[in-house]
Design a protein around this motif. Structure first.
Motif, mmCIF file in Angstrom:
data_model
loop_
_atom_site.group_PDB
_atom_site.id
_atom_site.type_symbol
_atom_site.label_atom_id
_atom_site.label_comp_id
_atom_site.label_asym_id
_atom_site.label_seq_id
_atom_site.Cartn_x
_atom_site.Cartn_y
_atom_site.Cartn_z
ATOM 1 N N ARG A 93 -3.347 -6.952 -0.638
ATOM 2 C CA ARG A 93 -3.378 -8.383 0.122
ATOM 3 C C ARG A 93 -3.045 -9.626 -0.884
ATOM 4 N NH1 ARG A 93 -4.325 -9.806 5.010
ATOM 5 N NH2 ARG A 93 -4.302 -7.811 5.541
ATOM 6 N N GLU A 94 -3.774 -9.409 -1.940
ATOM 7 C CA GLU A 94 -3.615 -10.465 -2.808
ATOM 8 C C GLU A 94 -2.256 -10.758 -3.590
ATOM 9 O OE1 GLU A 94 -5.932 -9.337 -6.062
ATOM 10 O OE2 GLU A 94 -7.747 -10.011 -5.100
ATOM 11 N N ARG A 95 -1.391 -9.666 -3.642
ATOM 12 C CA ARG A 95 -0.201 -9.546 -4.147
ATOM 13 C C ARG A 95 0.902 -10.168 -2.945
ATOM 14 N NH1 ARG A 95 2.725 -9.754 -8.349
ATOM 15 N NH2 ARG A 95 4.318 -8.646 -7.394
ATOM 16 N N ALA A 96 0.556 -9.748 -1.509
ATOM 17 C CA ALA A 96 1.172 -10.211 -0.785
ATOM 18 C C ALA A 96 1.288 -11.652 -0.516
ATOM 19 C CB ALA A 96 0.833 -9.588 0.691
ATOM 20 N N ALA A 97 0.078 -12.155 -0.568
ATOM 21 C CA ALA A 97 -0.237 -13.762 -0.538
ATOM 22 C C ALA A 97 0.799 -14.483 -1.545
ATOM 23 C CB ALA A 97 -1.574 -13.904 -0.468
ATOM 24 N N ASP A 98 0.800 -13.772 -2.746
ATOM 25 C CA ASP A 98 1.456 -14.194 -3.901
ATOM 26 C C ASP A 98 3.039 -14.453 -3.621
ATOM 27 O OD1 ASP A 98 -0.863 -14.934 -5.388
ATOM 28 O OD2 ASP A 98 -0.897 -13.267 -6.474
ATOM 29 N N VAL A 99 3.524 -13.322 -3.242
ATOM 30 C CA VAL A 99 4.843 -12.957 -3.220
ATOM 31 C C VAL A 99 5.238 -13.589 -1.896
ATOM 32 C CG1 VAL A 99 5.213 -10.674 -4.387
ATOM 33 C CG2 VAL A 99 4.864 -10.878 -1.933
ATOM 34 N N LEU A 100 4.718 -14.031 -0.878
ATOM 35 C CA LEU A 100 5.173 -14.630 0.453
ATOM 36 C C LEU A 100 5.149 -16.330 -0.153
ATOM 37 C CD1 LEU A 100 3.118 -12.822 3.113
ATOM 38 C CD2 LEU A 100 5.685 -12.976 3.041
ATOM 39 N N ARG A 101 4.505 -16.820 -0.896
ATOM 40 C CA ARG A 101 4.235 -17.831 -1.449
ATOM 41 C C ARG A 101 5.474 -18.189 -2.197
ATOM 42 N NH1 ARG A 101 -0.458 -18.104 -3.043
ATOM 43 N NH2 ARG A 101 -0.314 -17.878 -5.095
ATOM 44 N N HIS A 102 5.659 -17.123 -3.151
ATOM 45 C CA HIS A 102 6.764 -17.373 -4.105
ATOM 46 C C HIS A 102 8.139 -17.384 -3.109
ATOM 47 C CE1 HIS A 102 9.715 -16.341 -7.027
ATOM 48 N NE2 HIS A 102 10.043 -15.215 -6.264
ATOM 49 N N VAL A 103 8.405 -16.684 -2.271
ATOM 50 C CA VAL A 103 9.743 -16.709 -1.415
ATOM 51 C C VAL A 103 9.551 -17.581 -0.481
ATOM 52 C CG1 VAL A 103 9.962 -14.299 -1.686
ATOM 53 C CG2 VAL A 103 8.803 -15.202 0.389
ATOM 54 N N GLY A 104 8.633 -18.585 -0.192
ATOM 55 C CA GLY A 104 8.670 -19.879 0.619
ATOM 56 C C GLY A 104 8.071 -19.536 2.098
ATOM 57 N N LEU A 105 7.325 -18.488 2.395
ATOM 58 C CA LEU A 105 6.746 -18.195 3.498
ATOM 59 C C LEU A 105 5.263 -18.354 3.854
ATOM 60 C CD1 LEU A 105 8.876 -15.158 4.537
ATOM 61 C CD2 LEU A 105 9.137 -17.528 5.468
ATOM 62 N N ALA A 106 4.508 -18.934 2.703
ATOM 63 C CA ALA A 106 3.328 -19.342 2.567
ATOM 64 C C ALA A 106 2.751 -19.681 3.992
ATOM 65 C CB ALA A 106 2.729 -20.324 1.734
ATOM 66 N N GLU A 107 3.519 -20.791 4.604
ATOM 67 C CA GLU A 107 2.891 -21.455 5.767
ATOM 68 C C GLU A 107 3.344 -20.701 6.998
ATOM 69 O OE1 GLU A 107 0.974 -24.069 5.609
ATOM 70 O OE2 GLU A 107 1.265 -24.121 3.389
ATOM 71 N N GLU A 108 4.181 -19.628 6.815
ATOM 72 C CA GLU A 108 4.388 -18.706 8.037
ATOM 73 C C GLU A 108 3.970 -17.355 7.879
ATOM 74 O OE1 GLU A 108 6.402 -20.392 10.188
ATOM 75 O OE2 GLU A 108 6.942 -22.372 9.350
ATOM 76 N N GLN A 127 0.665 -1.267 0.048
ATOM 77 C CA GLN A 127 -0.057 -0.104 0.030
ATOM 78 C C GLN A 127 1.007 1.147 0.155
ATOM 79 O OE1 GLN A 127 -2.757 -1.555 3.437
ATOM 80 N NE2 GLN A 127 -3.876 -0.235 2.099
ATOM 81 N N MET A 128 2.079 1.320 0.581
ATOM 82 C CA MET A 128 2.910 2.370 0.701
ATOM 83 C C MET A 128 3.522 2.650 -0.545
ATOM 84 S SD MET A 128 3.425 3.807 3.734
ATOM 85 C CE MET A 128 5.072 4.407 3.947
ATOM 86 N N SER A 129 3.333 1.703 -1.643
ATOM 87 C CA SER A 129 3.907 1.855 -2.823
ATOM 88 C C SER A 129 2.689 1.960 -3.907
ATOM 89 C CB SER A 129 4.756 0.661 -3.351
ATOM 90 O OG SER A 129 5.747 0.212 -2.747
ATOM 91 N N GLY A 130 1.499 2.373 -3.582
ATOM 92 C CA GLY A 130 0.630 2.712 -4.234
ATOM 93 C C GLY A 130 -0.493 1.572 -4.502
ATOM 94 N N LEU A 131 -0.481 0.268 -4.236
ATOM 95 C CA LEU A 131 -1.476 -0.464 -4.318
ATOM 96 C C LEU A 131 -2.893 -0.428 -3.603
ATOM 97 C CD1 LEU A 131 0.836 -3.826 -4.414
ATOM 98 C CD2 LEU A 131 -0.020 -2.396 -6.372
ATOM 99 N N PRO A 132 -3.791 -0.573 -4.143
ATOM 100 C CA PRO A 132 -5.152 -0.386 -3.301
ATOM 101 C C PRO A 132 -5.229 -1.615 -2.217
ATOM 102 C CG PRO A 132 -5.590 -0.410 -5.615
ATOM 103 C CD PRO A 132 -4.176 -0.697 -5.647
ATOM 104 N N PRO A 133 -5.951 -1.573 -1.214
ATOM 105 C CA PRO A 133 -5.896 -2.463 -0.047
ATOM 106 C C PRO A 133 -5.984 -4.075 -0.398
ATOM 107 C CG PRO A 133 -7.094 -0.511 0.587
ATOM 108 C CD PRO A 133 -6.935 -0.306 -0.676
ATOM 109 N N THR A 134 -6.986 -4.203 -1.366
ATOM 110 C CA THR A 134 -7.394 -5.411 -1.952
ATOM 111 C C THR A 134 -6.281 -6.130 -2.978
ATOM 112 O OG1 THR A 134 -9.747 -5.225 -1.787
ATOM 113 C CG2 THR A 134 -8.993 -7.245 -3.183
ATOM 114 N N THR A 135 -5.913 -5.425 -3.518
ATOM 115 C CA THR A 135 -4.730 -5.764 -4.453
ATOM 116 C C THR A 135 -3.578 -6.021 -3.506
ATOM 117 O OG1 THR A 135 -5.683 -4.465 -6.418
ATOM 118 C CG2 THR A 135 -3.482 -5.184 -6.634
#
Length: 312
Positions: free
Chosen positions: A111-126, A101-109
């Motif tokens: 949260r979706e992007r955060a879930a994606d990148v955390l999965r990508h870096v291997g932190l989905a379960e954490e 959000q600090m970089s300009g993303l709307p709240p829903t976007t």
């Protein structure tokens, strides 16, 4: 268009010079910025982000001037800082959403992007754990996630493997490769561990004491040097006999530690040298351990003191 370009970039802190007359052009792909601690790597990245003001010279990132457009640059660039800067009482998912959000993303976007990148870096379960309980490797992954959450056009990674064990270091380097190769995002990654950058980078920029030593494609550093190394079984007398036999065939050679170095640049039929070495070993009844082409290493640049930029 170059993603990063500097001309005469200089940064001084009183009598201490952190960067001196730096001229570099960084294109697409993965670029490794290598140098010992204190070489000026972190200073350069902070100038590129508009967080530090250069004493002299200019720099452009994605076409933006770092002096005038620092805010725009930070919106377009993902940045993984060297030092631990994660709030310990915040969950990773909340932190990465906030940074999106600090970089300009709307709240829903965000949260979706955060879930994606955390999965990508291997932190989905954490992702719902407080980051204060993370290991060093997990913290580095969380920092990488926040650098990617807003789909940046360029990623700056400052010592992403710092403090990691060998297995975690390999995992992080694999992630760096995926960013540059699979996702097609230009990456500038720093490290003082020279071998790491050889493994993942398309290009290498070498700094020493704030000055540019060399900037070239990685293959130019690590390619065949035109030297063939021969190692034989036995003590020094076996090595001497082999060296004398090679010299007797007109091959320019000299001892190098436990090996014999043959300079192929001075041989007219270099493609036949390996066969000659094998034949001679049989003739004089010396066992061969290896015949190996020598490849360059980034550290050779420091040892030789080679610079492609004249000192002022």
């Amino acid at each position: 268009m170059a993603v990063i370009e500097t001309r005469g970039l200089t940064k001084r802190y009183g009598s201490v010079t952190a960067l001196e007359g730096l001229d570099i052009t960084i294109e697409e792909g993965i670029t490794g910025l290598v140098g010992a601690n204190g070489a000026g790597k972190s200073t350069l990245i902070k100038i590129l982000l508009g967080l530090l003001t250069a004493t002299q010279g200019s720099a452009r990132v994605l076409g933006h001037d770092v002096r005038a457009d620092g805010s725009a640059i930070r919106t377009l660039v993902g940045y993984l800082p060297e030092h631990d800067c994660l709030p310990p009482d915040v969950r990773a998912i909340d932190f990465v959403v906030h940074m999106g959000q600090m970089s300009g993303l709307p709240p829903t976007t965000a949260r979706e992007r955060a879930a994606d990148v955390l999965r990508h870096v291997g932190l989905a379960e954490e992702r719902y754990r407080l980051m204060g309980g993370y290991s060093t490797g997990m913290k580095q992954r969380a920092k990488l996630a926040q650098a990617l959450v807003h789909d940046p056009r360029l990623v700056l990674l400052d010592e992403p493997t710092n403090g990691l064990d060998p297995a975690s270091r390999d995992d992080m380097l694999h992630l760096v490769q995926r960013i540059g190769q699979d996702f097609g995002i230009p990456v500038l990654v720093t490290s003082h561990l020279l071998g790491e950058l050889e493994r993942v980078s398309d290009h290498i920029v070498v700094l020493d004491g704030g000055r540019l030593l060399r900037a070239q494609a990685t293959q130019s550093f690590t390619g065949d040097t035109g030297v063939l190394l021969v190692e034989v079984l036995g003590d020094g007398s076996a090595q001497q006999r082999m060296g004398e036999a090679l010299a007797g065939r007109g091959l320019p050679c000299r001892p190098r530690g436990q090996q014999i170095e043959i300079d192929l640049h001075q041989v007219s039929a270099a493609e036949t040298v390996r066969d000659t070495v094998r034949d001679l070993a049989c003739d004089i009844e010396v066992g061969l351990v290896r015949i190996q082409a020598e490849h360059g290493r980034i550290e050779d640049v420091f040892r030789e003191g080679v610079s492609n930029v004249p000192a002022p």
